[in-house]
Design a protein around this motif. Structure first.
Motif, PDB file in Angstrom:
ATOM      1  N   UNK A 187       0.944  -1.235   0.013  1.00  0.00           N
ATOM      2  CA  UNK A 187      -0.132  -0.047   0.113  1.00  0.00           C
ATOM      3  C   UNK A 187       0.708   1.162  -0.077  1.00  0.00           C
ATOM      4  N   UNK A 188       1.860   1.178   0.779  1.00  0.00           N
ATOM      5  CA  UNK A 188       2.904   2.200   0.905  1.00  0.00           C
ATOM      6  C   UNK A 188       3.461   2.582  -0.126  1.00  0.00           C
ATOM      7  N   UNK A 189       4.047   1.548  -0.888  1.00  0.00           N
ATOM      8  CA  UNK A 189       5.022   1.634  -2.101  1.00  0.00           C
ATOM      9  C   UNK A 189       4.148   1.868  -3.248  1.00  0.00           C
ATOM     10  N   UNK A 190       3.427   1.034  -3.452  1.00  0.00           N
ATOM     11  CA  UNK A 190       2.487   0.848  -4.770  1.00  0.00           C
ATOM     12  C   UNK A 190       1.433   1.749  -4.681  1.00  0.00           C
ATOM     13  N   UNK A 191       0.602   1.584  -3.799  1.00  0.00           N
ATOM     14  CA  UNK A 191      -0.483   2.418  -3.607  1.00  0.00           C
ATOM     15  C   UNK A 191      -0.242   3.968  -3.290  1.00  0.00           C
ATOM     16  N   UNK A 192       0.489   4.404  -2.587  1.00  0.00           N
ATOM     17  CA  UNK A 192       0.676   5.546  -2.235  1.00  0.00           C
ATOM     18  C   UNK A 192       1.704   6.140  -3.213  1.00  0.00           C
ATOM     19  N   UNK A 193       2.891   5.723  -3.046  1.00  0.00           N
ATOM     20  CA  UNK A 193       4.115   6.539  -3.678  1.00  0.00           C
ATOM     21  C   UNK A 193       3.775   6.549  -5.047  1.00  0.00           C
ATOM     22  N   UNK A 211       9.037   9.162   4.119  1.00  0.00           N
ATOM     23  CA  UNK A 211       9.231   9.346   5.456  1.00  0.00           C
ATOM     24  C   UNK A 211       7.669   8.884   6.211  1.00  0.00           C
ATOM     25  N   UNK A 212       6.902   9.680   5.767  1.00  0.00           N
ATOM     26  CA  UNK A 212       5.369   9.286   6.323  1.00  0.00           C
ATOM     27  C   UNK A 212       5.115   7.925   6.251  1.00  0.00           C
ATOM     28  N   UNK A 213       5.383   7.179   5.233  1.00  0.00           N
ATOM     29  CA  UNK A 213       4.710   5.857   5.149  1.00  0.00           C
ATOM     30  C   UNK A 213       5.733   4.860   5.273  1.00  0.00           C
ATOM     31  N   UNK A 214       7.051   5.050   5.623  1.00  0.00           N
ATOM     32  CA  UNK A 214       8.073   4.278   5.828  1.00  0.00           C
ATOM     33  C   UNK A 214       8.227   3.127   4.677  1.00  0.00           C
TER      34      UNK A 214
END
Lengths: 215, 947
Positions: free
Chosen positions: B538-544, B602-605
């Protein structure tokens, strides 16, 4: 001067260029005025197609593909060379953006229509190889070999990888704007270009490409 | 002595330990001193004189004393010694006495004990004898009671049997009674107890009868239970009780399962329908009906509480558009909790019971389990579809926390199901829904961002358009029609940097707020944030990737579209916007992208499990977009100017034009527009590097050089004998000059941009000129125009040679195309241009001055010099006026003197009397005149610079 049907009423601007279509019994011609290209049928004396905004600026020249009846090339002040299928005038089949100033002239080779010559006021002459939209695209001619033996443009090679659309070469012999380019009517591999400084340059298609096309 | 003391102590422990210790202590004190001294001496030598030592020799000690001490001392010694001996003796005596006492008491005690033991032995003997007698007695008693005992046991057995039989006979009646009282549980348990017996003795007719009766009753009971089961009005607890009883009655478990589940299903589905009614986007007829029905029921049920009923009825109507949290809450409370209840009771009934009781064949638990799974999956699927529909309705991006909380609750409640039903796919599906919702939300955010971006672009567009109108209107009112042009180009960009900063700031803020709200999905207290998906993908694919990176890509994409879509006519987007966007993209490339991505990481580590788009590619993309935009800007602006030039060249009849008296207005427009573009670009881009020689002196020399060369060329082209020379000359020149790419891409600085625009314009000018034929004055006009352009344009470009070259080329081409090439004198050209410049300066100084900070400073600094070289002779009406002044001024003075000298002082009376020559002649006057001239000469020669 047999018929003098004036068709200029449609546009106030003057025509910059005109060309007979070599197909349809020479009953068609295309004209360029401002940014539009118009096709005319001489039998009905009416407009048959109109490519509005063919170029961003003035259309300088146009040429019909000698082997494919619906294809034509145009060039203009937006430094582009565009290839059109007049059956679909919404967008060009292909666009070349090699020149850095107005393109003054565009010419198909009479027999090998993948070879396109463009002359520009950036004092360059560019020979392009547009295989993908030529009448002899690679690969489908193995069967037609007997059938089309008489024509030299239908002798293609089976085992070679297809040639890609590319600029064959750029001729920079001219020191000033090149205003005209023309293929020799005798030798399909010979062409000449004329520039403002009064220089006429005659060139040949590179030998490698020639053999590539022939063999 | 010590050992003896110890021995006595051991003997009599209880005879005053306090005292003993005291005595012992005293002794110890007494000896202790000596012992210490002895120990000290012992280490040194075996002194026989030591009175306490083991090697004490009284003889030696005496001799020593006698030898060493005086009589008095000896006396003292003796008394001391006697005192010590006496005290020792007394101590010894007390000790001996004490120990003796103890010893005596001990012997006494021992004797007493011996006596006691003897007595005890006797008693024991007596006791054993008694016991033997008792056993004898009891044996005899049991022997006599044997017969009676067996009889009693038989009787009691018969009694119990009888009671059982009675129970059996009473069973039907009891069962009936239970049935009447609806004490089903009791009935079933009684029946169960009797069942085996009845089964066993069913061959006996009486028992058979009972059994038949029981069966009939139990059938009835079962019927009733089933009825109750079927009615469905009962609560879950009742229901489970029913099922339990039925199970105990050997009902087929499978059928029961099905029934139970179908019943549960009907109830759960009613819950789901309630939820579904809420989902409907607008309160449909059914919802209203529902509400009214509820109101009716509430009024019927409440009775006296009629006052409350309107309130309760008004409340449910807006439930159709409740927020998602409320919806999920309701779903959880109603559906999920009752589902959990069903699952637990079902498991209790069919699975756990079956395992312990082994009611039927072994595979019941498996069967029941399978059924339960199917049931749960089915219902959950329905529920999930509802939830998903509801989530999809949640289109607005307003309050993300609500959605997240709702999802969290949804997910958490499903965990309960997961705990109850370990193998179920429900929680996984729930997680999938959450994930889908999250990705959906991210997509919505992306589109929201995109629309925000487009909106802000529209705002910028409007901002670019509106001040132009208002300010331009004001300036037109103040400064006349001509000022409208530059003012319109100039006043709009005053706000360009502000617009840029506000645009980028608002976009950045928007991104930040979106990130913050997306961040809620991964907050610590949210249950699903622990899922691996939310941690990693979610962090890498979704958000970033799909949020931040695609937004940046979108920005670049849309900017690029501006170039392409506007490429046809160029007029659709204002050039200022292009410039602004280009700067924006460049800023993105330099800092913003990396900032945003670092912020996201930073926010999503973000742990880079999967390959993510690196910053560099994004930067490259942004840079490319910026480059394209800037190129397009150059093209558009160049096109505008070149259209102007082209129209001016094409519309004029160059063969029959009149002699040039002034610079054409078009050229002034060109210069004005170029200046305004220069200002516009200068607001957003840095100055950039020019080529070295752009000082005034170099400019001047070059212009002289070029003009002289031009003249040489025209001169050559006159003579028909050498037409080759001109070609040769220009060709040789071209050979050595670099080829100019007209539409080449520009660098990110002002000078490069301006160079690009000017190149395009001048090249167009050149090409247009070549298409025309010129008369003599046409050529001269072109000369004037080119000189004028040269005066102004050189300072905008990086390499002024470029401008000179192109302008030379224009003049050269027009000379070629000229029928009667007679070039104008360079000085005349300069004069005309100066005139044009002065007009231009007068017009523009008013406003240009104030606003053009840098570019106008240079022409200002050099303008006076030009004036001094050419303009002095043209003051007072040019050469003719200047000549008239020294002739007519003295004559006027003379005339005035004469008139004033005449008696009537009449101007009309001609031929006034001339005064005498000596009156006119004053020797001081020529001296003064000469002095005045000498002063000027002096001032001119002094190194103060030109006056």
């Amino acid at each position: 001067v047999s018929s003098t049907a004036t068709l200029e009423g449609k546009g106030q601007l003057k025509f910059t260029s005109g060309k007979w279509s070599p197909h349809h019994n020479c009953s068609q011609l295309a004209t360029a005025n401002d940014t539009a290209i118009r096709g005319w049928d001489l039998r009905t004396m009416s407009q048959i197609y109109c490519i509005e905004n063919a170029h961003g600026q003035l259309v300088r020249d146009l040429d019909f593909n000698p082997n494919r009846q619906y294809y034509l090339a145009s060039c203009g002040d937006d430094c582009k060379v565009k290839f059109w299928d007049v059956r679909n005038v919404q967008e060009p089949v292909k666009t070349l953006e090699e020149h850095s100033h107005w393109v003054w002239s565009v010419r198909y080779n009479h027999s090998h229509d993948q070879l396109v010559l463009t002359a520009s006021s950036d004092s360059r002459l560019i020979l392009s190889n547009m295989v993908s939209i030529s009448s002899e695209p690679f690969g489908h001619l193995v069967d037609d070999e007997e059938l089309s033996e008489g024509e030299d443009n239908h002798q293609d090679v089976k085992a070679k990888e297809p040639l890609k659309d590319s600029v064959v070469s750029t001729y920079e012999e001219h020191e000033d704007s090149v205003y005209a380019a023309e293929w020799s009517s005798a030798d399909p591999w010979l062409f000449a270009s004329l520039s403002y400084d009064g220089r006429l340059v005659i060139n040949r298609v590179p030998r490698a490409l020639k053999y590539r096309i022939l063999l | 002595m010590d050992g003896e003391a110890d021995g006595t102590v051991g003997m009599s422990e209880d005879c005053g330990p306090g005292r003993r210790r005291r005595v012992h202590g005293m002794l110890k004190l007494y000896y202790g001193l000596n012992e210490e001294g002895k120990a000290a001496e012992e280490s040194e030598s075996l002194d026989p004189c030591d009175i306490n030592g083991p090697h004490f020799d009284p003889e030696l000690y005496l001799n020593k004393l006698r030898r060493e001490c005086s009589l008095a001392e000896l006396m003292d010694q003796e008394t001391c010694m006697v005192k010590q001996i006496r005290s020792l003796d007394s101590d010894m005596q007390t000790l001996v006495y004490e120990n003796y006492n103890k010893f005596i008491s001990a012997t006494d005690t021992i004797r007493k004990m011996k006596n006691d033991f003897k007595k005890m032995e006797d008693e024991m003997d007596c006791l054993s004898a008694n016991m033997a007698a008792i056993t004898e007695f009891s044996a005899s008693i049991s022997g006599t009671l044997q017969d009676q005992h067996t009889q009693i046991t038989k009787l009691s057995g018969v009694h119990t049997l009888l009671r059982k039989l009675q129970f059996l006979f009473e069973l039907p009646a009891r069962l009936n009674k239970c049935l009447e009282l609806q004490a089903y549980a009791q009935a079933v348990s009684s029946h169960r107890r009797a069942r085996c017996v009845l089964q066993q003795y069913s061959h006996l007719p009486s028992f058979k009868g009972i059994q038949d009766d029981c069966h009939a009753i139990m059938d009835k009971l079962a019927q009733e239970l089933r009825q109750k089961f079927r009615d469905g009005g009962s609560s879950a607890k009742d229901l489970s009780e029913c099922v339990e009883l039925l199970l105990q009655l050997d009902e087929p478990a499978e059928e029961l399962c099905d029934k139970f589940l179908s019943h549960a299903r009907s109830r759960l589905e009613s819950d789901l329908q309630g939820l579904e009614a809420e989902i409907r986007p607008y309160p449909s007829a059914s919802a209203v009906k529902d509400a009214s029905a509820r109101r009716l029921s509430s009024t019927a049920g409440a009775g006296s509480l009629t006052n409350n009923s309107p309130k309760t009825s008004t409340l449910p109507s807006p439930t159709s558009n409740t927020d998602i949290l409320e919806f999920i809450d309701r779903g959880c409370n109603e559906f999920v909790s009752s589902l959990c209840l069903v699952i637990t009771s079902y498991q209790e009934l069919f699975i756990n019971h079956a395992q312990t009781g082994e009611l039927a064949s072994k595979n019941i638990p498996q069967m029941a389990n399978a059924k339960l799974h199917v049931f749960v999956d089915d219902l959950a699927a329905h529920y999930f579809s509802l939830v998903e529909r509801r989530i999809q309705e949640e289109k607005g991006v307003g309050d993300n926390s609500l959605l997240v909380r709702a999802l969290d609750r949804f997910h958490r409640r499903l965990q309960a199901v997961a705990k109850l039903l370990p193998g179920s796919t429900v929680p996984n599906k729930g997680t999938e829904i959450v994930i889908r919702a999250a990705t959906e939300r991210v997509k919505q955010y992306l589109s929201a961002l995109q629309s925000f971006y487009m909106d802000s672009l529209t705002d910028v567009r409007q901002a670019l358009a509106t001040p132009r109108l208002s300010v331009a209107g004001a300036s037109v009112a103040g400064g006349g029609a001509l000022l409208g042009g530059p003012a319109s180009g100039r006043d709009a960009p005053t706000s360009l940097p502000e617009l840029l900063s506000s645009l980028s700031a608002s976009i950045l803020n928007q991104i930040k707020s979106v990130l913050a709200s997306v961040h809620l999905f991964t907050a610590k207290d949210i249950t699903f944030s622990n899922k691996p998906y939310f941690k990693g993908e979610f962090c890498s694919q979704g958000v970033r990737e799909s949020l931040v990176v695609s937004f940046i890509k979108f920005v670049c994409q849309s900017s690029r579209q501006f170039c392409e879509s506007a490429g046809d006519k160029g007029g659709s987007t204002p050039p200022a916007l292009l410039l602004l966007l280009s700067r924006l993209c460049l800023d993105y490339e330099t800092s913003t992208i990396s900032y945003i991505l670092t912020l996201t990481d930073e926010q999503f580590l973000v742990q880079h499990h999967s390959p993510v788009t690196p910053v560099t590619t994004l930067c490259a993309e942004a840079r490319e977009a910026a480059q394209k935009l800037l190129n397009h800007y150059v093209k558009v602006q160049g096109l505008i100017i070149s259209q102007m030039l082209r129209k001016s060249v094409e519309t004029r009849d160059w063969v029959n034009t009149i002699e040039p008296r002034n610079v054409r207005a078009v050229m002034k427009r060109v210069v004005e527009d170029t200046t305004s573009i220069d200002v516009q670009v200068g607001l957003l881009y840095e100055e950039g590097v020019r080529k070295a020689h752009s000082s005034d002196s170099s400019k001047r020399t070059f212009s002289v050089y070029s003009s002289s060369r031009q003249q040489a060329r025209y001169a050559a082209s006159y003579t028909p004998s050498a037409p080759m020379d001109t070609n040769l000359l220009s060709n040789i020149h071209k050979l050595f000059s670099e080829r100019i790419d007209i539409f080449s891409s520009v660098e990110f600085n002002k000078v490069s941009v301006m160079t690009g625009i000017i190149k395009i314009s001048l090249k167009t000018f050149l090409e247009c000129v070549r298409l025309r034929t010129f008369g003599r004055y046409g050529l001269q006009q072109i000369q004037v125009d080119c000189h004028y352009l040269q005066m102004y344009l050189w300072r905008f470009v990086s390499d002024e040679n470029l401008v000179h070259f192109l302008l030379d080329e224009i003049v050269g081409s027009s000379a070629h195309r000229c029928l009667d090439p007679a070039p104008m004198e360079q000085s005349v050209i300069e004069v005309i241009c100066e005139r044009g410049r002065r007009q231009y300066c007068l017009q523009s100084r008013l406003h240009l001055h104030v606003i053009h900070r840098r570019p106008i400073m240079r022409p200002n600094s050099q303008a006076p010099k030009h004036k001094s070289s050419h303009d002095t002779e043209r003051e007072f009406g040019g050469t003719l006026g200047a000549i008239c002044i020294p002739i007519f001024l003295p004559l006027t003075v003379l005339f005035l003197i004469c008139v004033s000298r005449s008696p009537e002082a009449s101007v009309l009376q001609w031929h006034p009397p001339l005064p005498s020559t000596d009156q006119l002649w004053d020797p001081l006057a020529p001296v003064l005149l000469l002095g005045w001239v000498a002063l000027h000469a002096l001032l001119y020669l002094m190194p103060l610079g030109k006056v």
